[in-house]
Design an enzyme around this catalytic site. Structure first.
Site, PDB file in Angstrom:
ATOM      1  N   GLU A 502       0.823  -1.209   0.000  1.00 45.04           N
ATOM      2  CA  GLU A 502       0.000   0.000   0.000  1.00 45.04           C
ATOM      3  C   GLU A 502       0.863   1.268   0.000  1.00 45.04           C
ATOM      4  O   GLU A 502       0.494   2.272  -0.591  1.00 45.04           O
ATOM      5  CB  GLU A 502      -0.926  -0.024   1.224  1.00 45.04           C
ATOM      6  CG  GLU A 502      -1.860   1.155   1.366  1.00 45.04           C
ATOM      7  CD  GLU A 502      -2.924   1.247   0.275  1.00 45.04           C
ATOM      8  OE1 GLU A 502      -3.021   0.348  -0.574  1.00 45.04           O
ATOM      9  OE2 GLU A 502      -3.665   2.253   0.277  1.00 45.04           O
ATOM     10  N   THR A 618     -11.516   8.235 -13.068  1.00 46.45           N
ATOM     11  CA  THR A 618     -10.548   7.674 -12.127  1.00 46.45           C
ATOM     12  C   THR A 618     -10.931   6.271 -11.641  1.00 46.45           C
ATOM     13  O   THR A 618     -10.172   5.625 -10.926  1.00 46.45           O
ATOM     14  CB  THR A 618     -10.290   8.633 -10.947  1.00 46.45           C
ATOM     15  OG1 THR A 618      -9.162   8.172 -10.216  1.00 46.45           O
ATOM     16  CG2 THR A 618     -11.507   8.750 -10.039  1.00 46.45           C
TER      17      THR A 618
HETATM   18  C1  DMJ Z   1     -10.389   3.699  -7.091  1.00 45.21           C
HETATM   19  O1  DMJ Z   1     -11.645   3.749  -6.526  1.00 45.21           O
HETATM   20  C2  DMJ Z   1     -10.077   4.952  -7.855  1.00 45.21           C
HETATM   21  O2  DMJ Z   1      -9.039   4.703  -8.722  1.00 45.21           O
HETATM   22  C3  DMJ Z   1      -9.714   6.110  -6.966  1.00 45.21           C
HETATM   23  O3  DMJ Z   1      -9.310   7.237  -7.698  1.00 45.21           O
HETATM   24  C4  DMJ Z   1      -8.606   5.748  -6.028  1.00 45.21           C
HETATM   25  N1  DMJ Z   1      -8.679   4.447  -5.466  1.00 45.21           N
HETATM   26  C5  DMJ Z   1      -9.392   3.353  -6.038  1.00 45.21           C
HETATM   27  C6  DMJ Z   1      -8.516   2.217  -6.488  1.00 45.21           C
HETATM   28  O4  DMJ Z   1      -7.352   2.034  -5.830  1.00 45.21           O
END
Ligand code: DMJ
EC number: 3.2.1.113
Length: 638
Positions: A502, A618
């Site tokens: 992480e 994202t």
């Molecule tokens: C996802 O939900 C999206 O990519 C977000 O921007 C960040 N974290 C998670 C995946 O790790």
């Protein structure tokens, strides 16, 4: 002593009042008491008084939302959100022509048609609409899906390759393997947790979590476009049927604005743009409307939590004691909200995100950097913590993608992106003694020499933006993207499982490794393979496919297949440095939305969801670039 009765004399009370006076006084007193109680219950904004007078303060369990996936620290107990204040009017709100001009200036011209009656819109596309509940059917606007499709430059799923040759290729087998993993993840979810938000593969059941305000089925919404992309047609139909029949929006809990937007709205928008099915468009818009109360703040910067029932909003308790909104959260709405306006004809969505930009443009940036915590009340930074990982990450991503999605007309986003990147390079970028390039975290001038898994998306982002940088910077950004991606690969390569932790550090002689167990877990995150995918598409250097395959199963099975696959689905693991896996019992929805999608795209041709036509939000949901020309070149299958 004998008291003589005198006619006309009424004995005085101990307060010296006579009977009629006493009666009048009591009448007045009881009137006063009634008035006070009435005020307590009937006057607006009396909830605080009620709480104060009628009951001891109780915990608000629903507000303890834990957005663990975005890498945020756990949520503390929350104060009940204050009563909503009116939103600051967005630029030109009172002048519709002004509004249209602004939108055009931001590279998002409206291609909307006059409002059509509901029936007509309904008839325009398929039967899916019939499955909607009456209240969910009323979006009086239609979108010309055929015209949209004709503007794409490539077929959505690429030009069909010569199958006889393709079947023999190694890449084909790799793609098929990833498809099989998606099928397994989907089947497991369907079998044990259909309709719940996510699957718990070890206990073989589902769970709802507390980020989505009572909405269900996030794995289904997150999977739609991946199933479509992989041509898993039967599975796609199962997912679609669930959305039609069982995805209800009349929920009343507290939700994360960010998570609902990137997963549900992003997933529904993509599903609509890929298929033209009205059910996805209408549900995306209705859900978008439910998020709007989050923006009721003095600055228009939304708060992180919205209450679907009362329409009140609140901030995360852990975000500087509930006083801040988070950069990555309010900065990752732009792409979806512009599409909500595009598909609804309602300017409100675009106005909300344009206003966020306006606030960010105006405010002073320390050394050109954007801190992660901003007060939605004063519009000032609350803490000078800067990070390209958790809390900051997708804000930067949405700047460059806004530029790209606007077909390179949103100059404001472009300038903000390159200026921010320059500041990040100057103040956060470092090279370790062992030669690994990394982006550290900045706390008011002091660096934490660590990089989160979440920050590993930045290799892909910098590669994506390299082409439009100033001529003299392009090669530099390409190299920087490659170096950061190499560092993230190292964080995987240095673990026993070949999966990355992480967070990893660069200090005390250690490089690209986690330093404590609490940072050693892997929860099926996508950011590293996301960067491999972008780097592959930019460079066609075979190393990125090799690295991507290492994540699936290198020469001797490791990584996802060995450590994360269980009988009941895929699971995260607690310690990437231990070859005896201890599972976390969660198949995250982003594993199906992002990790498997990016892996599949890594082994696909470049014209599959081509970067000319699509940007990924994202959560890896593809949203179309706003091609304004009508000379579409897309041919072949869609
Ligand atoms: C996802 O939900 C999206 O990519 C977000 O921007 C960040 N974290 C998670 C995946 O790790």
């Amino acid at each position: 002593m004998l008291m003589r009765k005198v006619p006309g004399f009424v004995p005085a009370s101990s307060w010296g009042l006579r009977l009629p006076q006493k009666f009048l006084f009591l009448l007045f007193l009881s009137g006063l008491v009634t008035l006070c109680f009435g005020a307590l219950f009937l006057l607006p904004h009396s909830s605080r008084l009620k709480r104060l007078f009628l009951a001891p303060r109780t915990k608000q369990p629903g507000l303890e939302v834990v957005p663990d996936v975005a890498g945020h620290p756990p949520v503390q107990e929350q104060e009940p959100p204050p009563n909503p204040a009116p939103a600051a009017p967005a630029a030109g709100e009172d002048d519709p022509s002004n509004r249209a001009n602004q939108l055009r200036r931001n590279g998002w011209p409206r291609r909307t048609r006059p409002t059509r009656p509901r029936e007509e819109a309904t008839a325009a596309r398929g039967n899916s609409i019939a499955a909607l509940r009456p209240r969910e059917r009323s979006v009086p606007f239609s979108f010309d899906f055929n015209a949209f499709q004709s503007r794409l430059h490539h077929p959505v799923l690429g030009t069909r390759p010569d199958e006889s040759k393709e079947h023999q290729s190694r890449v084909h087998a790799q793609k098929e393997k990833i498809k099989e993993m998606m099928q397994f993840a989907w089947q497991s979810y369907k079998h044990y947790a259909m309709g719940k938000n996510e699957l718990r593969p070890l206990t073989k059941d589902g769970y709802e979590g507390n980020m989505f305000g009572g909405l269900s089925g996030v794995t289904i919404i997150d999977s739609l476009d991946t199933l479509y992309l992989m041509e898993l047609k039967e599975e796609f139909q199962e997912a679609k049927a669930w959305v039609e029949e069982s995805f209800h929006l009349n929920v009343s809990g507290e939700a994360s604005l960010f998570e609902v937007n990137i997963r549900y709205i992003g997933g529904l928008l993509s599903a609509f743009y890929l298929t033209g099915e009205e059910v996805f468009r209408i549900k995306a818009i209705k859900l978008g409307q439910k998020l709007l109360p989050a923006f009721n703040t003095p600055t228009g910067i939304p708060k992180g939590v919205v209450n679907f029932k009362s329409g009140s909003n609140g901030s995360w308790g852990w975000a500087t004691a509930g006083s801040s909104s988070i950069l990555a959260e309010f900065g990752s709405l732009h792409l979806e909200f512009l599409h909500l306006t595009e598909l609804s004809g309602d300017q409100v969505f675009a106005e909300k995100v344009r206003n966020i930009r306006k606030v960010l443009q105006k405010i002073d940036k320390p050394f050109g950097l954007y801190p992660n915590f901003l007060s939605p009340v004063s519009g000032n930074w609350v803490q000078h913590h800067v990070s390209v990982g958790g809390l900051g990450d997708s804000f930067y991503e949405y700047l460059i993608k806004s530029w790209l999605m606007s077909a390179k007309t949103d100059m404001e986003a472009k300038n903000m992106y390159y200026e921010a990147l320059e500041a990040i390079e100057t103040y956060l970028l470092n090279v370790s003694p062992g030669g690994l390039t990394y982006i550290a975290e900045w706390r008011g001038g002091i660096l934490d020499h660590k990089m989160g898994h979440l920050a590993c998306f930045s290799g892909g982002m910098i590669a994506l933006g390299a082409e439009d940088a100033k001529e003299e910077k392009r090669a530099h950004y390409r190299e920087l993207a490659a170096q950061i991606t190499k560092t993230c690969h190292e964080s995987y390569a240095r673990s026993d499982t070949k999966l990355g932790p992480e967070a990893f550090w660069f200090n005390s002689g250690r490089e690209a490794v986690a330093t404590q167990l609490s940072e050693s877990y892997y929860i099926l995150r996508p950011e590293v393979v996301e960067s491999y995918m972008y780097l592959w598409r930019q460079t066609h250097n075979p190393i990125y496919r090799e690295w991507g395959w290492e994540v699936v199963m290198p020469s001797f099975p490791q990584a996802l297949e060995k450590y994360c696959r269980t009988e009941g689905g895929f699971s995260g693991i607690q310690d990437v440095y231990s070859s005896i896996p201890s599972h976390d019992n969660k198949q995250q929805s982003f594993f199906l939305a992002e990790t498997l999608k990016y892996l599949y795209l890594l082994f696909s041709e470049d014209d599959v969801l081509s970067q000319e036509d699509w940007v990924f939000n994202t959560e890896a949901h593809p949203l179309p670039v706003n091609h304004s020309d009508s000379s579409g070149r897309a041919r072949g299958r869609h």
